[in-house]
Write a protein that holds these residues in place. Structure first.
Motif, PDB file in Angstrom:
ATOM      1  N   GLU A  42      13.482  -7.865   7.144  1.00  0.00           N
ATOM      2  CA  GLU A  42      13.162  -9.076   6.666  1.00  0.00           C
ATOM      3  C   GLU A  42      13.000 -10.222   7.788  1.00  0.00           C
ATOM      4  OE1 GLU A  42      12.928 -12.022   2.814  1.00  0.00           O
ATOM      5  OE2 GLU A  42      15.069 -10.854   3.249  1.00  0.00           O
ATOM      6  N   SER A  43      11.645 -10.674   7.917  1.00  0.00           N
ATOM      7  CA  SER A  43      11.697 -11.943   8.495  1.00  0.00           C
ATOM      8  C   SER A  43      11.032 -13.109   7.863  1.00  0.00           C
ATOM      9  CB  SER A  43      10.666 -11.768   9.819  1.00  0.00           C
ATOM     10  OG  SER A  43       9.427 -11.448   9.240  1.00  0.00           O
ATOM     11  N   LYS A  44      10.918 -14.100   8.430  1.00  0.00           N
ATOM     12  CA  LYS A  44      10.418 -15.144   7.616  1.00  0.00           C
ATOM     13  C   LYS A  44       8.848 -15.072   7.040  1.00  0.00           C
ATOM     14  CE  LYS A  44       8.731 -18.027  11.297  1.00  0.00           C
ATOM     15  NZ  LYS A  44       8.136 -19.250  11.991  1.00  0.00           N
ATOM     16  N   ASP A  45       8.025 -14.104   7.873  1.00  0.00           N
ATOM     17  CA  ASP A  45       6.661 -14.124   7.503  1.00  0.00           C
ATOM     18  C   ASP A  45       6.571 -12.971   6.767  1.00  0.00           C
ATOM     19  OD1 ASP A  45       5.976 -16.297   8.801  1.00  0.00           O
ATOM     20  OD2 ASP A  45       5.992 -15.129  10.735  1.00  0.00           O
ATOM     21  N   TYR A  47       7.869  -8.491   6.043  1.00  0.00           N
ATOM     22  CA  TYR A  47       8.919  -7.168   6.206  1.00  0.00           C
ATOM     23  C   TYR A  47       8.407  -6.117   7.021  1.00  0.00           C
ATOM     24  CZ  TYR A  47      10.461  -9.254   1.685  1.00  0.00           C
ATOM     25  OH  TYR A  47      11.115 -10.020   0.820  1.00  0.00           O
ATOM     26  N   LYS A 129       4.573 -11.488   3.431  1.00  0.00           N
ATOM     27  CA  LYS A 129       5.256 -12.041   2.262  1.00  0.00           C
ATOM     28  C   LYS A 129       4.252 -12.888   1.580  1.00  0.00           C
ATOM     29  CE  LYS A 129      10.196 -12.515   3.463  1.00  0.00           C
ATOM     30  NZ  LYS A 129      11.354 -13.790   3.749  1.00  0.00           N
ATOM     31  N   GLU A 131       3.470 -15.146  -1.951  1.00  0.00           N
ATOM     32  CA  GLU A 131       3.864 -15.794  -3.251  1.00  0.00           C
ATOM     33  C   GLU A 131       2.994 -15.682  -4.094  1.00  0.00           C
ATOM     34  OE1 GLU A 131       7.208 -16.496  -3.625  1.00  0.00           O
ATOM     35  OE2 GLU A 131       7.796 -16.153  -1.448  1.00  0.00           O
TER      36      GLU A 131
END
Length: 147
Positions: A42-45, A47, A129, A131
């Motif tokens: 996982e990264s901030k932006d 997977y 990712k 939302e």
């Protein structure tokens, strides 16, 4: 039952274990062991999914996104045939197999968002990712006829 001490107390257990460890009973000779082992980072932006698919080619692998589930499927048909000098078959083995895994990535992710690469038997997928967008409440009015 009394057994000679040279066999030990678990002689039959060892015999059965050895018998079921032969290639006839396990599928390691078909290169299935180790297939689809997956690492997810996982990264901030998003997977990054790395999936081992040893023995498969790019054409054998399909990725599909449906209802928020990313499904990876690999299938292979393999025929091995050996012939001697007089063209008689001395060994013929066949393998037909398919494996599949699914991951929930969210219904907001589209096929265009996912990047996939296949190299040296490893499938790498980059999934962003996203939302869930809150639904904006829309007021609906009923038309009133008259003056």
């Amino acid at each position: 039952m009394l057994r000679p001490s040279i066999f030990g107390s678990n002689f039959m257990d060892n015999v059965l274990d050895d018998f079921f460890q032969t290639p006839f009973w396990n599928d390691s000779h078909m290169n299935v062991a180790g297939t689809m082992k997956t690492d997810i980072a996982e990264s901030k932006d998003g997977y990054q999914i790395e999936m081992d698919l040893p023995g498969y080619s790019k054409e054998d692998v399909k990725a599909q996104l449906k209802d928020g589930y990313l499904t990876i499927e690999a299938s292979r048909n393999q025929d091995n045939e050996e012939r001697d000098k007089s063209d008689r078959v001395i060994r013929r083995e066949r393998y037909r197999g398919m494996c599949r895994r699914s991951f929930y990535v969210g219904e907001q992710v589209t096929e265009e968002d996912i990047r996939a690469k296949f190299k040296d038997g490893v499938l790498t997928l980059n999934v962003p990712k996203k939302e869930k967008q809150p639904e904006v409440e829309q007021k609906k009015y009923i038309a009133i006829e008259g003056e």
